[in-house]
Design an enzyme around this catalytic site. Structure first.
Site, PDB file in Angstrom:
ATOM      1  N   ARG A 101      12.409 -15.054  22.077  1.00 13.16           N
ATOM      2  CA  ARG A 101      11.675 -14.737  23.306  1.00 13.16           C
ATOM      3  C   ARG A 101      10.909 -13.444  23.033  1.00 13.16           C
ATOM      4  O   ARG A 101      11.472 -12.338  23.068  1.00 13.16           O
ATOM      5  CB  ARG A 101      12.650 -14.563  24.482  1.00 13.16           C
ATOM      6  CG  ARG A 101      11.973 -14.313  25.832  1.00 13.16           C
ATOM      7  CD  ARG A 101      13.026 -14.223  26.934  1.00 13.16           C
ATOM      8  NE  ARG A 101      12.484 -13.872  28.222  1.00 13.16           N
ATOM      9  CZ  ARG A 101      12.074 -14.732  29.151  1.00 13.16           C
ATOM     10  NH1 ARG A 101      12.142 -16.020  28.894  1.00 13.16           N
ATOM     11  NH2 ARG A 101      11.601 -14.322  30.309  1.00 13.16           N
ATOM     12  N   HIS A 128       5.487 -21.487  27.079  1.00 14.97           N
ATOM     13  CA  HIS A 128       6.887 -21.544  27.506  1.00 14.97           C
ATOM     14  C   HIS A 128       7.333 -23.015  27.516  1.00 14.97           C
ATOM     15  O   HIS A 128       7.575 -23.600  28.571  1.00 14.97           O
ATOM     16  CB  HIS A 128       7.037 -20.920  28.893  1.00 14.97           C
ATOM     17  CG  HIS A 128       8.438 -20.511  29.235  1.00 14.97           C
ATOM     18  ND1 HIS A 128       9.522 -20.786  28.432  1.00 14.97           N
ATOM     19  CD2 HIS A 128       8.939 -19.850  30.324  1.00 14.97           C
ATOM     20  CE1 HIS A 128      10.621 -20.302  28.992  1.00 14.97           C
ATOM     21  NE2 HIS A 128      10.288 -19.741  30.129  1.00 14.97           N
ATOM     22  N   GLN A 131      10.556 -24.299  29.362  1.00 15.00           N
ATOM     23  CA  GLN A 131      10.358 -24.410  30.801  1.00 15.00           C
ATOM     24  C   GLN A 131       9.690 -25.741  31.141  1.00 15.00           C
ATOM     25  O   GLN A 131      10.049 -26.406  32.121  1.00 15.00           O
ATOM     26  CB  GLN A 131       9.513 -23.252  31.318  1.00 15.00           C
ATOM     27  CG  GLN A 131       9.285 -23.270  32.822  1.00 15.00           C
ATOM     28  CD  GLN A 131      10.564 -23.098  33.610  1.00 15.00           C
ATOM     29  OE1 GLN A 131      11.290 -22.136  33.419  1.00 15.00           O
ATOM     30  NE2 GLN A 131      10.857 -24.047  34.487  1.00 15.00           N
ATOM     31  N   ASP A 219       3.545 -19.891  39.796  1.00  9.60           N
ATOM     32  CA  ASP A 219       4.292 -18.864  39.067  1.00  9.60           C
ATOM     33  C   ASP A 219       3.774 -17.508  39.529  1.00  9.60           C
ATOM     34  O   ASP A 219       2.777 -17.421  40.252  1.00  9.60           O
ATOM     35  CB  ASP A 219       4.105 -19.050  37.564  1.00  9.60           C
ATOM     36  CG  ASP A 219       5.042 -18.180  36.732  1.00  9.60           C
ATOM     37  OD1 ASP A 219       6.022 -17.633  37.291  1.00  9.60           O
ATOM     38  OD2 ASP A 219       4.797 -18.043  35.522  1.00  9.60           O
ATOM     39  N   CYS A 257       9.006 -21.424  38.459  1.00 12.96           N
ATOM     40  CA  CYS A 257       9.892 -21.237  37.310  1.00 12.96           C
ATOM     41  C   CYS A 257      10.805 -20.020  37.441  1.00 12.96           C
ATOM     42  O   CYS A 257      11.738 -19.873  36.653  1.00 12.96           O
ATOM     43  CB  CYS A 257       9.078 -21.161  36.025  1.00 12.96           C
ATOM     44  SG  CYS A 257       7.968 -19.744  35.949  1.00 12.96           S
ATOM     45  N   ARG A 285      16.879 -26.119  33.201  1.00 10.38           N
ATOM     46  CA  ARG A 285      16.700 -25.386  31.944  1.00 10.38           C
ATOM     47  C   ARG A 285      17.904 -25.630  31.040  1.00 10.38           C
ATOM     48  O   ARG A 285      17.747 -25.861  29.827  1.00 10.38           O
ATOM     49  CB  ARG A 285      16.543 -23.879  32.213  1.00 10.38           C
ATOM     50  CG  ARG A 285      15.220 -23.426  32.797  1.00 10.38           C
ATOM     51  CD  ARG A 285      14.072 -23.546  31.801  1.00 10.38           C
ATOM     52  NE  ARG A 285      14.315 -22.819  30.568  1.00 10.38           N
ATOM     53  CZ  ARG A 285      14.097 -21.501  30.415  1.00 10.38           C
ATOM     54  NH1 ARG A 285      13.624 -20.781  31.422  1.00 10.38           N
ATOM     55  NH2 ARG A 285      14.322 -20.919  29.252  1.00 10.38           N
TER      56      ARG A 285
END
Length: 298
Positions: A101, A128, A131, A219, A257, A285
């Site tokens: 990450r 991502h 996700q 988002d 998310c 997730r």
């Protein structure tokens, strides 16, 4: 097992492999698939703080019978002089897989280039994909077959949005993207979406985007590291908030998310309301990543 070695963005896998990962995730979630990866180790390399990414990967590895090792910037030589290539070579020999990450997507690609173990993108500034796996699993559970789904992305054309665009193209979801003109999805992502299936409909009108949608996704407008752009972005995104006024003429479900900034990109009543899929999406997730890890390592 997947044909790809690494999972740096959603299109590292084919459309058929995407379906396989989602089916595997659903079977693991339901208990129909009890695959174990006994003694497997996932090295988790974090340059950015995290709640869902860290906990979902760590919990997932534990439930699969393996182990996840958290490595923050102060725990290893990342950022303290050792080249990324050296870190990748060593971690790839210690662990069965590496989840990273990071801020810079090019750093992720460098790690993948030098690692013998599969590298999974847990988020970069460009993408991502984990996700997106959770998003697609949630849509399939709650909305229906992908080829019958109308989806809308409303807000910033950020890393989450860009991976979602590619995922929808691969899955055959009809997507409309509404962003302010200066905050749209990158052209190269739209070109890649066309190669994978189809480009989304692009608009600057949120009402147009949500009009026929079965699911509406947003988002945060100010992502991590963009705090100095806050005033500018709040002005640019006026009218793009997911609220009851915008959604009044649709029965669309809502996705986010997380983390959410209530009162900015989404109101609290929409986030907490009956149309929200946000908490199932967050849970997924865990299941989606377990499906991915099993398919990469089994």
């Amino acid at each position: 097992m997947l044909e790809t070695t690494h999972f740096t963005d959603i299109d590292d896998i084919s459309a058929s492999e995407l379906d396989r990962v989602l089916t595997r995730a659903a079977d693991i979630k339901s208990g129909d698939d009890e695959t174990q990866l006994t003694r497997a180790t996932l090295a988790m390399l974090f340059e950015k703080p995290s709640t869902r990414t860290r906990v979902s990967f760590e919990t997932g590895m534990t439930e699969l019978g393996g182990h996840a090792l958290f490595l923050g910037p102060e725990d290893i030589q990342l950022g303290h002089g050792e080249p990324l290539s050296d870190t990748a070579r060593v971690l790839g020999r210690y662990g069965d897989a590496i989840m990273v990450r990071l801020f810079d997507h090019e750093d992720l690609l460098e790690i993948a280039e030098h690692s013998d173990a599969p590298v999974i993108n847990g988020l970069t500034d460009d993408a991502h994909p984990c996700q997106t796996l959770a998003d697609l699993l949630t849509i399939r559970e709650h909305v229906g077959d992908f080829d019958e789904v109308q989806a809308a992305w409303v807000g910033d054309g950020n890393n989450v949005g860009q991976s979602f665009v590619l995922g929808c193209a691969m899955a055959g979801i009809d997507l409309t993207v509404a962003t302010p003109p200066e905050y749209g999805v990158d052209d190269d992502v739209l070109e890649k979406a066309a190669e994978l299936g189809s480009t989304p409909t692009i608009t600057t009108d949120p009402e147009e985007a949500v009009a026929d949608a079965d699911v509406v996704y947003t988002d945060v407008w100010i992502s991590m590291g963009q705090e100095d752009q806050r005033h500018e972005k709040l002005q640019a995104f006026e009218g793009f908030q997911l609220n009851e006024d915008l959604l009044s003429d649709t029965d669309a479900k809502v996705m986010h998310c997380l983390p959410a900034h209530r009162g900015e990109e989404i109101t609290g009543d929409v986030l907490e309301g009956e149309r929200s899929l946000v908490w199932d999406q967050a849970e997924n997730r865990l299941h989606a990543q377990k499906g991915l890890i099993v398919e990469l390592l089994e």
